[in-house]
Design an enzyme around this catalytic site. Structure first.
Site, PDB file in Angstrom:
ATOM      1  N   ARG A  19       0.953  -1.294  -0.004  1.00  0.00           N
ATOM      2  CA  ARG A  19      -0.119   0.035   0.031  1.00  0.00           C
ATOM      3  C   ARG A  19       0.991   1.214   0.067  1.00  0.00           C
ATOM      4  NH1 ARG A  19      -3.209  -4.611   0.763  1.00  0.00           N
ATOM      5  NH2 ARG A  19      -4.928  -4.267  -0.286  1.00  0.00           N
ATOM      6  N   LYS A  69      14.721  -6.513   3.979  1.00  0.00           N
ATOM      7  CA  LYS A  69      15.251  -5.790   5.124  1.00  0.00           C
ATOM      8  C   LYS A  69      16.511  -5.839   5.864  1.00  0.00           C
ATOM      9  CE  LYS A  69      10.638  -3.962   6.530  1.00  0.00           C
ATOM     10  NZ  LYS A  69       9.512  -3.852   7.672  1.00  0.00           N
ATOM     11  N   ASP A 105      10.243   1.894  11.328  1.00  0.00           N
ATOM     12  CA  ASP A 105       9.067   1.224  12.054  1.00  0.00           C
ATOM     13  C   ASP A 105       8.928   1.493  13.469  1.00  0.00           C
ATOM     14  OD1 ASP A 105       8.585  -0.032   9.677  1.00  0.00           O
ATOM     15  OD2 ASP A 105       9.909  -1.774  10.062  1.00  0.00           O
ATOM     16  N   ALA A 131       8.883 -12.448  18.052  1.00  0.00           N
ATOM     17  CA  ALA A 131      10.294 -12.206  18.276  1.00  0.00           C
ATOM     18  C   ALA A 131      10.917 -11.751  16.702  1.00  0.00           C
ATOM     19  CB  ALA A 131      10.925 -13.117  19.252  1.00  0.00           C
ATOM     20  N   GLY A 132      10.308 -11.502  15.985  1.00  0.00           N
ATOM     21  CA  GLY A 132      10.754 -11.109  14.457  1.00  0.00           C
ATOM     22  C   GLY A 132      10.995  -9.815  14.217  1.00  0.00           C
ATOM     23  N   GLY A 133      11.199  -9.349  13.012  1.00  0.00           N
ATOM     24  CA  GLY A 133      11.733  -8.143  13.003  1.00  0.00           C
ATOM     25  C   GLY A 133      10.824  -6.968  13.521  1.00  0.00           C
ATOM     26  N   GLN A 157      11.032 -19.788  22.199  1.00  0.00           N
ATOM     27  CA  GLN A 157      11.428 -18.973  23.378  1.00  0.00           C
ATOM     28  C   GLN A 157      12.880 -18.648  23.099  1.00  0.00           C
ATOM     29  OE1 GLN A 157      10.984 -20.306  27.090  1.00  0.00           O
ATOM     30  NE2 GLN A 157      11.882 -18.259  28.319  1.00  0.00           N
TER      31      GLN A 157
HETATM   32  P1  ATR Z   1       8.390 -10.488  11.092  1.00  0.00           P
HETATM   33  O1  ATR Z   1      10.017 -10.328  10.648  1.00  0.00           O
HETATM   34  O2  ATR Z   1       7.485  -9.821  10.105  1.00  0.00           O
HETATM   35  O3  ATR Z   1       8.221 -10.027  12.551  1.00  0.00           O
HETATM   36  P2  ATR Z   1       8.805 -13.434  11.448  1.00  0.00           P
HETATM   37  O4  ATR Z   1      10.324 -13.191  11.547  1.00  0.00           O
HETATM   38  O5  ATR Z   1       8.569 -14.408  10.625  1.00  0.00           O
HETATM   39  O6  ATR Z   1       8.068 -12.097  10.954  1.00  0.00           O
HETATM   40  O7  ATR Z   1       8.264 -13.484  12.793  1.00  0.00           O
HETATM   41  C1  ATR Z   1       6.993 -14.035  12.864  1.00  0.00           C
HETATM   42  C2  ATR Z   1       6.502 -14.057  14.571  1.00  0.00           C
HETATM   43  O8  ATR Z   1       5.289 -14.690  14.699  1.00  0.00           O
HETATM   44  C3  ATR Z   1       7.409 -14.954  15.230  1.00  0.00           C
HETATM   45  O9  ATR Z   1       7.764 -14.707  16.563  1.00  0.00           O
HETATM   46  C4  ATR Z   1       6.808 -16.285  15.262  1.00  0.00           C
HETATM   47  O10 ATR Z   1       7.014 -16.934  16.196  1.00  0.00           O
HETATM   48  P3  ATR Z   1       8.237 -18.169  16.271  1.00  0.00           P
HETATM   49  O11 ATR Z   1       9.484 -17.473  16.317  1.00  0.00           O
HETATM   50  O12 ATR Z   1       8.018 -19.134  17.185  1.00  0.00           O
HETATM   51  O13 ATR Z   1       7.873 -18.791  14.797  1.00  0.00           O
HETATM   52  C5  ATR Z   1       5.376 -15.899  15.491  1.00  0.00           C
HETATM   53  N1  ATR Z   1       4.201 -16.913  15.018  1.00  0.00           N
HETATM   54  C6  ATR Z   1       3.869 -17.136  13.674  1.00  0.00           C
HETATM   55  N2  ATR Z   1       2.870 -18.140  13.478  1.00  0.00           N
HETATM   56  C7  ATR Z   1       2.892 -18.372  14.777  1.00  0.00           C
HETATM   57  C8  ATR Z   1       1.792 -19.351  15.672  1.00  0.00           C
HETATM   58  N3  ATR Z   1       1.005 -19.924  15.136  1.00  0.00           N
HETATM   59  N4  ATR Z   1       1.939 -19.285  17.069  1.00  0.00           N
HETATM   60  C9  ATR Z   1       2.776 -18.504  17.746  1.00  0.00           C
HETATM   61  N5  ATR Z   1       3.566 -17.562  17.200  1.00  0.00           N
HETATM   62  C10 ATR Z   1       3.483 -17.569  15.725  1.00  0.00           C
END
Ligand code: ATR
Length: 280
Positions: A19, A69, A105, A131-133, A157
């Site tokens: 978008r 990124k 961000d 815990a992602g980006g 964790q």
């Molecule tokens: P981004 O960089 O966009 O934040 P990412 O690095 O893919 O994306 O992170 C996605 C987040 O969603 C992670 O914290 C992921 O948890 P895991 O590190 O355990 O994979 C979380 N996530 C995605 N699907 C999930 C689910 N079904 N239950 C709990 N957490 C989930």
């Protein structure tokens, strides 16, 4: 001689759902600027050569989105403090021929809350799900605003622990099974996972334990009102939608290239909501 129009881009792979062209196009029109902002689809293998050709292509800079990124972070010659801390770049610009990178961000997250819930940062204890980006940007924003405690909760964790090591200080890491125990002492809850996004599983947690003064925020914006936000509203808690973070992160990027600070107005928000198909 009239100055050449300023050109900016957003690149990702895929990019057609972005978008950002709509947001920046709205502001270019609003401010009567001659510039342009276009979406370009760049596969990861072509990303380094794309960056090398920015000057030749006439770009002042641009946004980078998934999956570039981290690569943008590695390729930028100069980084600002936010990009350094977050470890990812979403905004690039050229300065004296050098590629510079920032991450807007965290700014977008905080500015959205500033607009929607002024005074939100008087809260002291936050729980960040994920815990992602996106989580890294949110944790940085919370540390910048001086939160006493930032609890990072993640399904895996070990990834939460990685973030805790990265940010140190006020952060702690927790497994998903600790959510219930931590809720009663949480002032601000932020979902940064993809749970609740259209097409993904729902974020299925009970908010019963949150105190009445708590704020709940989601970075997911399709749908606009996620199950988490609906549950929070049902409990009369204050909420902040994810679309605002997308709009506000664009403010800082737009200002960087076009040298005008644009505003996030209701009209802009409505345009994007309309484009999202009136996502509820
Ligand atoms: P981004 O960089 O966009 O934040 P990412 O690095 O893919 O994306 O992170 C996605 C987040 O969603 C992670 O914290 C992921 O948890 P895991 O590190 O355990 O994979 C979380 N996530 C995605 N699907 C999930 C689910 N079904 N239950 C709990 N957490 C989930």
């Amino acid at each position: 001689m009239a100055e050449a129009p300023i050109k900016a881009f957003v690149c990702g792979h895929p990019i057609k759902h972005s978008r950002s062209p709509l947001i920046h196009g709205y502001w270019l029109e609003k401010h009567g600027l001659q510039g342009s902002y276009e979406a370009v689809d760049i596969a990861p293998v072509d990303f380094p050569s794309f960056l090398r050709s920015l000057e030749e292509l006439g770009y002042a800079g641009g946004n980078v989105t998934l999956p570039h990124k981290e690569a943008a972070f590695r390729h930028a010659e100069k980084l600002d403090g936010a990009a350094e801390r977050i470890g990812a770049v979403n905004t690039l610009w050229l300065e004296g021929g050098h590629l510079c990178g920032s991450n807007t961000d965290a700014y977008g997250f905080a500015a959205n809350l500033d607009q929607q819930l002024p005074g939100w940062d008087s809260a002291r204890t936050a729980m960040v799900l994920g815990a992602g980006g996106a989580a890294r940007a949110v944790v940085h924003a919370l540390q910048e605003r001086g939160f006493d405690e930032v609890r990072i909760v993640n399904r895996t964790q070990a990834r939460a622990r990685d973030l805790q090591m990265r940010f140190g200080g006020s952060t702690s890491s927790h497994g998903w099974d600790e959510i219930e125990k931590l809720l009663p002492s949480t002032d601000l809850l932020v979902n940064t996972t993809s749970l609740g996004m259209a097409g993904s599983a729902l974020l299925d947690i009970s908010l019963d334990g949150l105190p009445d003064h708590a704020i709940v925020s989601d970075i997911v914006y399709v749908p606009l009102k996620t199950r988490l936000l609906k549950d929070a509203e049902a409990r009369n808690l204050r909420t902040a939608e994810g679309l605002g973070m997308l709009l506000h992160q664009a403010v800082a990027a737009f200002e960087r290239w076009f040298e005008v600070k644009p505003e996030v107005t209701d009209e802009l928000r409505q345009r994007i909501v309309h484009d999202l198909g009136g996502a509820k």
